[in-house]
Structures are given as C-alpha cells and as structure tokens.
Design an enzyme around this catalytic site. Sequence first.
Site, mmCIF file in Angstrom:
data_model
loop_
_atom_site.group_PDB
_atom_site.id
_atom_site.type_symbol
_atom_site.label_atom_id
_atom_site.label_comp_id
_atom_site.label_asym_id
_atom_site.label_seq_id
_atom_site.Cartn_x
_atom_site.Cartn_y
_atom_site.Cartn_z
ATOM 1 N N ASP A 139 0.819 -1.220 0.000
ATOM 2 C CA ASP A 139 0.000 0.000 0.000
ATOM 3 C C ASP A 139 0.856 1.275 0.000
ATOM 4 O O ASP A 139 0.596 2.209 0.784
ATOM 5 C CB ASP A 139 -0.924 0.050 1.238
ATOM 6 C CG ASP A 139 -1.575 -1.284 1.556
ATOM 7 O OD1 ASP A 139 -1.887 -2.017 0.614
ATOM 8 O OD2 ASP A 139 -1.763 -1.584 2.747
ATOM 9 N N GLU B 12 -11.104 -1.244 -3.090
ATOM 10 C CA GLU B 12 -10.437 -0.457 -2.034
ATOM 11 C C GLU B 12 -9.340 0.400 -2.670
ATOM 12 O O GLU B 12 -9.235 0.492 -3.891
ATOM 13 C CB GLU B 12 -9.828 -1.405 -0.992
ATOM 14 C CG GLU B 12 -8.828 -2.388 -1.610
ATOM 15 C CD GLU B 12 -8.472 -3.560 -0.725
ATOM 16 O OE1 GLU B 12 -9.111 -3.761 0.326
ATOM 17 O OE2 GLU B 12 -7.534 -4.299 -1.097
HETATM 18 O O1 FUB Z 1 -2.398 -3.894 3.715
HETATM 19 C C1 FUB Z 1 -3.651 -3.981 4.332
HETATM 20 C C2 FUB Z 1 -4.775 -3.897 3.347
HETATM 21 O O2 FUB Z 1 -4.488 -4.704 2.224
HETATM 22 C C3 FUB Z 1 -5.004 -2.527 2.749
HETATM 23 O O3 FUB Z 1 -5.683 -1.659 3.561
HETATM 24 C C4 FUB Z 1 -5.742 -2.923 1.537
HETATM 25 O O4 FUB Z 1 -5.841 -1.904 0.594
HETATM 26 C C5 FUB Z 1 -4.941 -4.088 1.054
HETATM 27 O O5 FUB Z 1 -3.838 -3.685 0.290
#
Ligand code: FUB
Length: 326
Positions: free
Chosen positions: A36, A206
Amino acid sequence: MKRILIVLLALLTLSQVEAKKKKTSGNPIFTGWYADPEGAVMGGRYWVFPTYSAPYEQQTFFDAFSSSDLITWTKHERVLEQKNIPWLKKALWAPAVIEANNKFYLFFGGNDVHEGEVGGIGVAVSDKPEGPYVDALGKPLINEIVNGAQPIDQFVFRDDDGQYYMYYGGWQHCNVCRLSPDLLSIIPWPDGQKFHEITPSRSYVEGPFMLKRNGKYYFMWSEGGWTGPNYCVAYAISDSPFGPFRRIGKILEQDPKVARGAGHHSVIQIPGKDEYYIIYHRRPLSENDGNSRETCIDRLIFNADGTIQPVKMTFEGVEARKLKKR
Ligand code: FUB
C-alpha cells in the site's frame, strides 16, 4: 612489469566499482515486505510510506523511506508506532501523507474495524516528514461504517482551490468527505451528510487515489482480493472531484513474467513537470503468502488523448530523477 600489473589491477577495480553503481532503482525499491505504498515529495526529497505487510497483530508501526533520486532509498524506522496511538490494537494500514500548515499529516487505518468496534481512520501529525508522528485526536477521525464502506485506505487530495477532500473505503464501497483547513475534522456537505458515496464501479474494492492533470480528475482504485493474483488497479476520468466516475479500464495488473497481485498504488508527479511514477505493491512469482508484498516503482505514462497507458511492470525500476533544489 610490477608497475603495469598494479595499474591494470587498479583499472579493473575501478571498472568493477562503476559496474556496481546503480543505474536504475531496481524493483522492489527497498527490501522487506511492504504494501500500500504512498508516494510523496516533501522537504525536497521523495518519500514512500508503506504498510508493514505482516499478520495483523504485528502491524503496529510504519517505517518510511526517502530518496533524493528515486534510486537510493533511506529507511526511517517506526515513524509512527502503537505507543503514539492510544486506541490502536493491530492492523495499522495504508498510510496517506500530506504537507499542510507547515506540518506533516499522516492518515492511517487501524484495527480492521467492524461494526460496534473502536478503530477506523486516524490522523497523526509531525513537524518533520520523518516523524515521529503522534495521533492528533486520541480517537479515530472516522470510526463509523457509512454506506457500507469500511473506514480504511484513505487518500487526502488538495484541490487547486485549497479544499482538502478525503476519499476512503474498503468492502467495495468508496466515500468522499471534506476536511477542515487544519485537517483534523470533517466538514458536512450542504445537505448535512458527512459522507457521500462515490463508488465508481461494481468492481471497486479499495485503495482509492486521486490525481488532477490538465483540469481533469483521474480517480483510480484497486479491484480483486489483495491476497490473490488478480488484484489490480483501474481508473476513471471526470470533470469533477465527485464524479461521476465511469470506469475506463485497468492500468496495473499481474504479469506472468514479472509478478502477481499488483495493486494498491499511488502516483508521484515530478514537481512542475508532466512526468509521473506509479508506486505500487506486487507479489513475487515465487511467493504465495498473502503478506509477501513488495514495493515497486515504474513509469506512469499518459497518451496524447489523456488516457493512461497500462503500466509495464519491470525488474529494473526507473532511472535516476533528481529533484530541483527548492
Ligand atoms: O495492507 C492492508 C490492506 O491490504 C489494505 O488496507 C488494503 O488496501 C490491502 O492492500
């Protein structure tokens, strides 16, 4: 004869040193499992703030990385950690950093929050890009689940008129809200609501990200499951920061020759230039564990008609790009 041998040896050593000098960043750009990644230019340096990719209980801190040329990265350990967030138990995720009001604001997700629990999106502040950052509110900025969006994966966008917007949301829903000038509270919309849903497509999952270029709003997001191979990034273009966002297509996805699970990205623009770099995570072909995610960089290229070319993932990364002195 001895002299000639010494000179030859010296020349050989010199050429070996030259060969070892890095000409490109390589991918990943630093070692360790990091996901991320949020890229930024702050204090005359490039910065990357990633999630420490590990089981949730171990995700209690962020490291950051800085560079003067995109090639050599310096690690800044534990720029934000649990001792400075009173409400954090686990799952410190997806940093979003922005410079404002002569300070540095680091937004984060905490606790993988579900209905009725304490957690969500928090904000920590520091006087320096490298921290230490300290939670500013003593509680999450967004704890509630609105429009079905899990409060995680926030991105803070400053529009040309100085207004700050926060895009956020997991669980396949995305909201936008307005932030106050001190970035520590949410200003309701004229209809009294704090959050408006702007989910761009049924395939949205997301990781929202916003970029403005030539007056157009480029909204990007991740699709698929982050532990699987099909995780990817898609985008839309709009005349407004609130959409509507019509999905155009994918810009980043797995490449069977390079890596799988490529997604949750951000973009660095070279200040004053129409030149862009995508920072993202991907899973090496040799790995199957969901948390085996590494942070990479490649070029993000726009076509003449304003659309974006699919990213070519590389092992070489990018060439040196020094920042102009401020
Ligand atoms: O790294 C934790 C979670 O995994 C993130 O918040 C999401 O976007 C995914 O990448």
